[in-house]
Design a protein around this motif. Structure first.
Motif, PDB file in Angstrom:
ATOM      1  N   LYS A 193      -2.607  12.312   5.431  1.00 32.59           N
ATOM      2  CA  LYS A 193      -3.803  11.865   6.139  1.00 32.59           C
ATOM      3  C   LYS A 193      -4.510  13.024   6.821  1.00 32.59           C
ATOM      4  O   LYS A 193      -5.756  13.087   6.857  1.00 32.59           O
ATOM      5  N   ASN A 298      -7.954   5.592  -3.280  1.00 34.01           N
ATOM      6  CA  ASN A 298      -7.503   6.091  -1.985  1.00 34.01           C
ATOM      7  C   ASN A 298      -6.160   6.804  -2.087  1.00 34.01           C
ATOM      8  O   ASN A 298      -5.302   6.436  -2.894  1.00 34.01           O
ATOM      9  N   SER A 305       1.196   1.102  -0.093  1.00 36.40           N
ATOM     10  CA  SER A 305      -0.205   1.265  -0.490  1.00 36.40           C
ATOM     11  C   SER A 305      -0.372   0.995  -1.981  1.00 36.40           C
ATOM     12  O   SER A 305       0.470   1.404  -2.794  1.00 36.40           O
TER      13      SER A 305
END
Length: 316
Positions: A193, A298, A305
């Protein structure tokens, strides 16, 4: 009226006779797969539902109606589906006889050997009644495919055999800025991230454009730590960069890769790696660099995820 009765009687007698008249057919083909892989498929009872059309379609229609029993002592496999019963006799790893049905049976026998190219030459003989044979000619049914016609496309189609469509390609992108660090496995997603924005800021500062999708490769350091390299594609090579923190990396333009697409939970993406490892081994490739992922959507933020990504294996 009498003529009609005679015709009906004649047809009835012909039908009865054809039910008991045996007919034998044979065919030969080459399967582009290794002897061991073919032998593994036909000698493992629970694998038949993955490729043998009659069992595969019945299993898909009713998994609860599928029953398997292996008699290891007598080298037999018994399969039962909602529509039929199958008995597989293993006379040797390369000689298999399949009997279909409990009453008037259809028998399919296969023998296979190596050929000069290292593939498998497979011979199949099918014995059935004349009636069954004629019915199949009149109304072909995908559920009535022979062993050979079921096994060949399965073994030769990566998306069926490995579970993923695996292709050989060349390097899609050649110029990258990268950041590499060792982190604990529990902190890997925090690192992802935070690092990609830093790479983007570096690109802006150095007046290069980020093009394409983000990449990643990783390898385990020990039970608790992982080495991760985040990668962004840029439009040109760099000569000045923050060496040691952010580096420039160039892939050879003509480098050979295997690629497979994966969509699903990130935690289950190990399935595509396993498939690629098998494909590399089966096709005598050598892996020359750490595999890497290209995210088409993403970047994952957790093991749960949902990701849409390509996995690349550099090989020669």
């Amino acid at each position: 009226m009498k003529l009609l009765i005679k015709i009906v009687v004649f047809l009835f007698i012909t039908l009865i006779i054809s039910y008991f008249v045996p007919i034998k057919t044979s065919q030969q083909t080459t399967i582009k797969a290794s002897f061991i892989d073919v032998a593994n498929e036909v000698n493992t009872g629970d694998k038949w539902k993955n490729w043998y059309a009659p069992v595969k379609y019945d299993y898909a229609a009713s998994p609860s109606g599928y029953k398997l029993r292996e008699d290891y002592k007598n080298h037999k496999i018994y399969l039962q589906t909602i529509d039929n019963y199958y008995e597989i006799n293993k006379y040797s790893p390369a000689w298999i006889e399949l009997q279909i049905g409990k009453n008037v049976k259809t028998t399919q026998t296969i023998h296979f050997t190596f050929d000069k190219d290292g593939y498998v030459t497979i011979n199949e003989t099918q014995s059935t009644s004349l009636l069954n044979y004629l019915l199949k000619l009149i109304k072909p049914d995908v559920k009535n495919l022979s062993i050979v016609k079921s096994l060949k496309p399965f073994m030769e189609t990566p998306s069926l055999y490995y579970g993923f469509d695996i292709k050989k390609t060349t390097v899609p992108d050649t110029a990258f800025i990268t950041s590499t660090m060792v982190v604990s496995k529990r902190d890997r997603f925090i690192m992802l991230k935070n690092t990609y924005p830093i790479l983007r800021q570096f690109a802006i500062k150095n007046k290069v454009r980020v093009v394409g999708y983000p990449y990643l490769n990783y390898s385990s350091v020990n039970a608790d730590s992982i080495k991760i390299t985040t990668m962004l594609v840029i439009n040109k090579a760099l000569t000045l960069y923050d060496k040691g923190k952010i580096n420039f990396f160039a892939m050879p333009k003509n480098g050979q890769l295997l690629v497979a697409h994966y969509h699903g939970e990130y935690d289950k993406s190990s399935e595509v790696y396993t498939a690629l490892d098998r494909y590399v081994s089966d096709n005598n490739y050598t892996r020359v660099y750490v595999p890497f992922e290209r995210y088409l959507g993403n970047v994952p933020t957790s093991n749960q995820s949902i990701v849409d990504m390509d996995v690349f294996y550099p090989v020669y």
